[in-house]
Design a protein around this motif. Structure first.
Motif, short mmCIF file in Angstrom:
data_model
loop_
_atom_site.label_atom_id
_atom_site.label_comp_id
_atom_site.label_asym_id
_atom_site.label_seq_id
_atom_site.Cartn_x
_atom_site.Cartn_y
_atom_site.Cartn_z
N LYS A 23 68.57 48.67 15.87
CA LYS A 23 68.83 50.11 15.96
C LYS A 23 68.22 50.71 17.22
O LYS A 23 68.66 51.75 17.70
N LYS A 24 67.19 50.05 17.75
CA LYS A 24 66.50 50.55 18.94
C LYS A 24 67.39 50.48 20.18
O LYS A 24 67.20 51.24 21.13
N ALA A 25 68.37 49.59 20.18
CA ALA A 25 69.19 49.34 21.36
C ALA A 25 69.96 50.59 21.81
O ALA A 25 70.03 50.88 23.00
N ARG A 26 70.52 51.35 20.87
CA ARG A 26 71.29 52.54 21.25
C ARG A 26 70.40 53.61 21.87
O ARG A 26 70.86 54.41 22.67
N HIS A 27 69.13 53.61 21.49
CA HIS A 27 68.18 54.58 22.05
C HIS A 27 67.71 54.15 23.44
O HIS A 27 67.51 54.99 24.33
N GLU A 28 67.55 52.85 23.64
CA GLU A 28 66.98 52.33 24.89
C GLU A 28 68.01 52.11 26.00
O GLU A 28 67.66 52.07 27.17
N THR B 205 65.34 42.45 16.87
CA THR B 205 64.95 43.62 17.67
C THR B 205 64.55 43.27 19.09
O THR B 205 64.80 44.03 19.99
N ASP B 206 63.91 42.14 19.31
CA ASP B 206 63.45 41.79 20.66
C ASP B 206 64.37 40.80 21.36
O ASP B 206 64.02 40.25 22.40
N VAL C 288 72.23 42.94 25.58
CA VAL C 288 71.44 43.32 24.41
C VAL C 288 72.19 42.89 23.15
O VAL C 288 73.39 43.13 23.03
N ALA C 289 71.46 42.27 22.23
CA ALA C 289 72.03 41.92 20.92
C ALA C 289 71.83 43.12 20.00
O ALA C 289 70.71 43.57 19.81
N THR C 290 72.92 43.68 19.46
CA THR C 290 72.82 44.86 18.60
C THR C 290 73.00 44.55 17.12
O THR C 290 72.54 45.32 16.29
#
Length: 155
Positions: free
Chosen positions: A15-20, A49-50, A109-111
């Motif tokens: 979920k962090k990917a869309r923010h970053e 996540t990483d 990025v893996a989402t």
């Protein structure tokens, strides 16, 4: 007796990917896994996540996908939870990735990780990192959209 088949095929989300990142181009890749990894994924012991993707010798690899081994399934095998795993992509897709990564300075990025039939698939995006002010703008826009929906709902 029939098995209950759930519609939710998602294994793990980032979920962090869309923010970053600004997500630009979507790909779907298979993942080369060992038997104990598939059993652990079925048990839900997976975290992406990483995770990030890199290209080496014309092949795509993903690293930092954390798959925790099950005690009963991995007694005789040496398990590395964060080993580098090969991505299964067509050559033209790999060429497209190399173009984005090397020429345009983008990142992969893996989402999401999910089941597609009996195969584990990873959703990948060619992405560009966001600056701090871009993140603030995105948060403002999201809040504004929520306020508009509230006004329309109760208006």
């Amino acid at each position: 007796m029939k098995k209950n088949k759930s519609n939710n095929n998602t294994i793990a989300l980032n979920k962090k990917a869309r923010h970053e990142y600004h997500l630009l181009d979507k790909f779907e890749a298979g993942l080369q896994l060992q038997g104990w990894e598939v059993k652990s994924i079925r048990a839900g012991k997976c975290n992406i996540t990483d995770a990030y993707v890199f290209i080496k010798d014309g092949e795509a690899y993903v690293t930092n996908i954390n798959i925790q081994p099950l005690n009963q399934a991995s007694s005789h095998v040496v398990c590395d939870p964060t080993r580098t795993r090969k991505l299964l992509l067509h050559q033209r897709e790999i060429d497209h990735l190399i173009g984005g990564l090397e020429r345009q300075g983008l990142t992969m990025v893996a989402t999401a990780m999910y089941w597609k039939a009996s195969w584990v698939k990873v959703e990948l995006w060619l992405a560009k990192g966001k600056q701090a002010h871009d993140k603030r703008d995105a948060i403002k826009d999201r809040d504004w959209q929520r306020q508009k929906e509230r006004v329309m709902k109760h208006g």
